[in-house]
Design a protein around this motif. Structure first.
Motif, mmCIF file in Angstrom:
data_model
loop_
_atom_site.group_PDB
_atom_site.id
_atom_site.type_symbol
_atom_site.label_atom_id
_atom_site.label_comp_id
_atom_site.label_asym_id
_atom_site.label_seq_id
_atom_site.Cartn_x
_atom_site.Cartn_y
_atom_site.Cartn_z
ATOM 1 N N ILE A 67 -17.206 -59.295 -13.543
ATOM 2 C CA ILE A 67 -15.962 -59.670 -14.158
ATOM 3 C C ILE A 67 -15.166 -60.974 -13.518
ATOM 4 O O ILE A 67 -15.737 -61.152 -12.650
ATOM 5 N N ASP A 101 -10.220 -60.419 -16.157
ATOM 6 C CA ASP A 101 -10.670 -59.053 -16.840
ATOM 7 C C ASP A 101 -10.064 -57.820 -16.009
ATOM 8 O O ASP A 101 -10.235 -56.707 -16.504
ATOM 9 N N LYS A 140 -10.683 -54.249 -17.357
ATOM 10 C CA LYS A 140 -12.145 -53.429 -17.015
ATOM 11 C C LYS A 140 -12.018 -52.777 -15.846
ATOM 12 O O LYS A 140 -12.855 -51.771 -15.683
ATOM 13 N N THR A 156 -9.783 -49.126 -17.862
ATOM 14 C CA THR A 156 -11.004 -48.203 -17.749
ATOM 15 C C THR A 156 -10.986 -47.181 -17.111
ATOM 16 O O THR A 156 -11.589 -46.112 -17.262
ATOM 17 N N HIS A 207 -18.528 -46.561 -13.906
ATOM 18 C CA HIS A 207 -18.656 -48.030 -14.465
ATOM 19 C C HIS A 207 -18.654 -48.671 -13.094
ATOM 20 O O HIS A 207 -17.961 -48.605 -12.069
ATOM 21 N N LEU A 221 -18.940 -52.645 -11.383
ATOM 22 C CA LEU A 221 -18.445 -54.027 -11.619
ATOM 23 C C LEU A 221 -18.596 -54.811 -10.365
ATOM 24 O O LEU A 221 -18.364 -54.152 -9.120
#
Length: 133
Positions: A28, A32, A36, A40, A76, A78
């Motif tokens: 990202i 973002d 994100k 999220t 998630h 990232l």
């Protein structure tokens, strides 16, 4: 009849695999972050790892090993360039990880030596200690 059943079972299995929500490691940018990470994390754990060119390949390799095992409803993963995330972040503190849940940073891990990053086994233990897995 046997081949027909086998074909049907195999097609169902392939459809499940295709529709699997396996966790991916996504990169990202600073723009973002709110959607994100903060947004999220209202639904699931989000772990953001800040990297640089020195550590990026090792980080991504280890995170991909974890990602294959877990569903996006759980986690998630990232990555973000440290200089993009926090412009004056010290390079000797990269890589580092931040775990978010409910829009708030809950946990952090910061390297003790530039470029060091936990192995997949150590990441799994760390995520279990944090209550992510």
């Amino acid at each position: 009849l046997f081949l027909q059943r086998y074909k049907q079972q195999r097609m169902q299995q392939m459809q499940k695999e295709t529709h699997s929500q396996a966790t991916l490691v996504r990169h990202i940018s600073r723009d973002d972050w709110k959607s994100k990470v903060n947004a999220t994390s209202m639904d699931t754990w989000v772990v953001v790892t800040m990297t640089d060119t020195f550590s990026k390949n090792v980080v991504i390799q280890e995170l991909h090993q974890i990602a294959r095992q877990y569903d996006t409803s759980i986690l998630h993963l990232l990555t973000i360039e440290a200089t993009d995330a926090i412009p004056n972040w010290p390079t000797d503190r990269v890589p580092c990880m931040f775990a978010y849940r409910d829009g708030i940073k809950q946990h952090e891990w910061i390297t003790s030596q530039r470029g060091d990053f936990p192995s997949r086994d150590r990441l799994e233990i760390l995520f279990q200690q944090w209550g992510i897995l």
